[in-house]
Scaffold this motif. Structure first.
Motif, mmCIF file in Angstrom:
data_model
loop_
_atom_site.group_PDB
_atom_site.id
_atom_site.type_symbol
_atom_site.label_atom_id
_atom_site.label_comp_id
_atom_site.label_asym_id
_atom_site.label_seq_id
_atom_site.Cartn_x
_atom_site.Cartn_y
_atom_site.Cartn_z
ATOM 1 N N GLN A 183 4.687 26.616 43.496
ATOM 2 C CA GLN A 183 4.035 26.404 42.208
ATOM 3 C C GLN A 183 4.020 27.720 41.436
ATOM 4 O O GLN A 183 3.860 28.790 42.026
ATOM 5 C CB GLN A 183 2.589 25.929 42.412
ATOM 6 C CG GLN A 183 2.477 24.563 43.036
ATOM 7 C CD GLN A 183 2.992 23.461 42.125
ATOM 8 O OE1 GLN A 183 2.898 23.565 40.911
ATOM 9 N NE2 GLN A 183 3.536 22.411 42.714
ATOM 10 N N PRO A 184 4.168 27.669 40.120
ATOM 11 C CA PRO A 184 4.095 28.906 39.337
ATOM 12 C C PRO A 184 2.773 29.615 39.562
ATOM 13 O O PRO A 184 1.731 28.973 39.706
ATOM 14 C CB PRO A 184 4.224 28.422 37.883
ATOM 15 C CG PRO A 184 4.902 27.098 37.989
ATOM 16 C CD PRO A 184 4.416 26.493 39.278
ATOM 17 N N GLY A 185 2.809 30.953 39.621
ATOM 18 C CA GLY A 185 1.589 31.721 39.832
ATOM 19 C C GLY A 185 1.043 32.267 38.533
ATOM 20 O O GLY A 185 1.732 32.314 37.509
ATOM 21 N N ALA A 186 -0.204 32.677 38.560
ATOM 22 C CA ALA A 186 -0.797 33.317 37.389
ATOM 23 C C ALA A 186 -0.191 34.692 37.207
ATOM 24 O O ALA A 186 0.182 35.359 38.163
ATOM 25 C CB ALA A 186 -2.303 33.434 37.571
ATOM 26 N N ALA A 187 -0.066 35.128 35.973
ATOM 27 C CA ALA A 187 0.474 36.465 35.709
ATOM 28 C C ALA A 187 -0.384 37.505 36.393
ATOM 29 O O ALA A 187 -1.602 37.531 36.229
ATOM 30 C CB ALA A 187 0.505 36.730 34.192
ATOM 31 N N PRO A 188 0.226 38.407 37.212
ATOM 32 C CA PRO A 188 -0.566 39.347 37.973
ATOM 33 C C PRO A 188 -1.323 40.360 37.140
ATOM 34 O O PRO A 188 -2.293 40.935 37.588
ATOM 35 C CB PRO A 188 0.490 40.046 38.856
ATOM 36 C CG PRO A 188 1.786 39.867 38.124
ATOM 37 C CD PRO A 188 1.675 38.546 37.443
ATOM 38 N N ASN B 272 -1.646 25.672 40.503
ATOM 39 C CA ASN B 272 -0.893 26.883 40.171
ATOM 40 C C ASN B 272 -1.465 28.138 40.813
ATOM 41 O O ASN B 272 -0.831 29.194 40.821
ATOM 42 C CB ASN B 272 -0.833 27.078 38.656
ATOM 43 C CG ASN B 272 -2.182 27.432 38.060
ATOM 44 O OD1 ASN B 272 -3.183 26.770 38.337
ATOM 45 N ND2 ASN B 272 -2.220 28.458 37.236
ATOM 46 N N LEU B 273 -2.679 28.042 41.387
ATOM 47 C CA LEU B 273 -3.269 29.198 42.069
ATOM 48 C C LEU B 273 -3.177 29.089 43.589
ATOM 49 O O LEU B 273 -3.563 30.016 44.290
ATOM 50 C CB LEU B 273 -4.743 29.360 41.666
ATOM 51 C CG LEU B 273 -4.993 29.884 40.242
ATOM 52 C CD1 LEU B 273 -6.488 29.953 39.968
ATOM 53 C CD2 LEU B 273 -4.352 31.252 40.044
ATOM 54 N N GLU B 274 -2.652 27.975 44.097
ATOM 55 C CA GLU B 274 -2.600 27.793 45.541
ATOM 56 C C GLU B 274 -1.692 28.808 46.221
ATOM 57 O O GLU B 274 -1.910 29.161 47.385
ATOM 58 C CB GLU B 274 -2.136 26.373 45.878
ATOM 59 C CG GLU B 274 -3.178 25.308 45.551
ATOM 60 C CD GLU B 274 -2.709 23.920 45.903
ATOM 61 O OE1 GLU B 274 -1.544 23.791 46.354
ATOM 62 O OE2 GLU B 274 -3.490 22.973 45.739
ATOM 63 N N SER B 275 -0.654 29.284 45.507
ATOM 64 C CA SER B 275 0.268 30.247 46.097
ATOM 65 C C SER B 275 -0.109 31.691 45.780
ATOM 66 O O SER B 275 0.606 32.613 46.168
ATOM 67 C CB SER B 275 1.692 29.973 45.606
ATOM 68 O OG SER B 275 1.774 30.079 44.198
ATOM 69 N N ASP B 276 -1.235 31.900 45.098
ATOM 70 C CA ASP B 276 -1.709 33.257 44.805
ATOM 71 C C ASP B 276 -1.954 34.000 46.117
ATOM 72 O O ASP B 276 -2.522 33.454 47.067
ATOM 73 C CB ASP B 276 -2.999 33.170 43.989
ATOM 74 C CG ASP B 276 -3.472 34.537 43.514
ATOM 75 O OD1 ASP B 276 -3.980 35.301 44.356
ATOM 76 O OD2 ASP B 276 -3.339 34.833 42.326
ATOM 77 N N ASP B 277 -1.522 35.252 46.183
ATOM 78 C CA ASP B 277 -1.679 36.030 47.415
ATOM 79 C C ASP B 277 -3.138 36.109 47.852
ATOM 80 O O ASP B 277 -3.449 36.071 49.047
ATOM 81 C CB ASP B 277 -1.125 37.444 47.218
ATOM 82 C CG ASP B 277 0.394 37.465 47.169
ATOM 83 O OD1 ASP B 277 1.014 36.450 47.562
ATOM 84 O OD2 ASP B 277 0.969 38.483 46.753
#
Length: 289
Positions: free
Chosen positions: A116-121, A182-187
Motif C-alpha cells: 500500500q502507498p505510504g505517507a510521505a516521510p 495506507n499506514l499499515e506498511s509504515d515502518d
C-alpha cells in the motif's frame, strides 16, 4: 538513452550492493527489480513509468534497476529470458514478476497486490515534543492535535506509539487497529506491531530459568528456544534473543510453519541497532539461501 534513477526510492543495483540494498533491504520494505538494457525499446518505455509509480509510494517500495549488459552475472541469476523483466522481492524472496512493458495502470495493479502507498516521510503533522516530555504528556499533546486535525490519520499512529511507550499495550493496540490501509506498511506501525506481539508472547511465556533448564535437558526443544528468544529480547538481551531464533532456524527452518524466520523478521523491525540488524539479516539469509 540514459535511464538514471531520479529519486532516493530508485537506485542502480549491482553485484556489489545487491545483498545489502536489495535482499537485506527487502526485509524492511518490498523491492521492485527492473532488469533492462539500453538497446531494449520496451525498457525505455517501461522504466520511466516504473519510476513514476514507485515515487508515488513514498518509500513504501523501492525500485532497483539492473543494467543487464553491465551486470550479466546478476541478470543471469534471475534466469532472465526476455527484457524487460520486473520482479518483486519481499523478505529476501521473489514473490511476483512480469515481463514486457505494462501500461501505467498495469504497474499500479501489480504493485497494489503486494504493498500500500505510504505517507510521505517528511510530512509533519505533530508539533515538536517539549524537552523531557513524559509519555503521558505526549499522549495529551497528540490527543489535542487529533482534536484539531481529525483528518490526519498519521496522528493516530503517533498516539499508538505514545501509548505503547507509556506501557498501555491495550490502548496502543486499539489505536493501531483503527489505522487506514495506507499506514499499515509504515515502518513505525510495523515496529509497534512487533513490540505488541513480543510483549504478548513474553507475558504468557515461562520464566527464563525454566526455559534454559528445558534446553539443557533437551537441546532440540525448539519451543523452549523460541520462547527463550522472546524472553531475552524483551529483557534487552537482543543478541541472546536473536541467537535463539537462529538456532531454531538452523535446526528446522520449517518448524511451526517457519516461525523462526517470522520471529527474526519481527525482531529486526523492533530493534534500533542498524548494524546488529544487518549482521543478523545476513546470518539469516545464509541459512535460508
Amino acid at each position: 538513452m540514459s535511464l538514471a534513477p531520479p529519486s532516493a526510492h530508485v537506485f542502480d543495483a549491482t553485484e556489489a550492493n545487491f545483498q545489502a540494498d536489495v535482499l537485506d533491504a527487502s526485509f524492511v520494505q518490498p523491492v521492485l527489480v527492473d532488469l533492462w538494457a539500453t538497446w531494449c525499446a520496451p525498457c525505455k518505455t517501461l522504466g520511466p513509468l516504473l519510476e513514476k509509480v514507485v515515487g508515488e509510494y513514498n518509500g513504501a517500495v523501492k525500485l532497483a534497476k539492473i543494467d543487464c549488459d553491465k551486470e550479466q552475472a546478476l541478470a543471469a541469476s534471475f534466469g532472465v529470458r526476455s527484457l524487460p523483466t520486473v520482479v518483486l522481492i519481499r523478505e529476501g524472496q521473489l514473490v511476483d514478476a512480469f515481463t514486457g512493458a505494462l501500461p501505467e495502470s498495469g504497474i499500479r495493479e501489480f504493485l497494489s497486490r503486494h504493498v500500500q502507498p505510504g505517507a510521505a516521510p517528511d510530512e509533519e503533522v505533530v508539533s515538536a515534543p517539549a524537552a523531557n516530555e513524559t509519555p503521558e504528556q505526549a499522549i495529551a499533546r497528540i490527543q489535542q492535535a487529533i482534536a484539531a486535525q481529525p483528518d490526519k490519520p498519521e496522528l493516530k499512529l503517533d498516539l499508538a506509539l505514545a501509548q505503547m511507550q507509556a506501557g498501555n499495550a491495550a490502548a496502543a493496540q486499539a489505536e493501531l487497529d483503527t489505522l487506514p490501509a495506507n499506514l499499515e506498511s509504515d515502518d513505525r506501525a510495523r515496529r509497534l506491531r512487533g513490540q505488541l506481539e513480543f510483549a504478548r508472547l513474553a507475558k504468557d511465556a515461562p520464566p527464563a530459568p525454566e526455559l534454559i533448564a528445558r534446553i539443557e535437558r533437551n537441546a532440540a526443544d525448539l519451543e523452549a528456544r523460541d520462547l527463550l528468544g522472546v524472553r531475552l529480547l524483551m529483557q534487552g538481551d537482543s543478541i541472546g534473543g536473536l541467537e535463539q531464533f537462529l538456532a531454531v532456524l538452523k535446526a528446522d527452518r520449517s518448524w511451526n510453519d517457519g516461525q523462526a524466520k517470522k520471529r527474526l523478521i519481527a525482531a529486526f523491525s523492533v530493534l534500533d541497532d542498524a548494524d546488529l540488524v544487518g549482521t543478523y539479516r545476513r546470518k539469516m539469509s545464509s541459512l535460508l539461501f
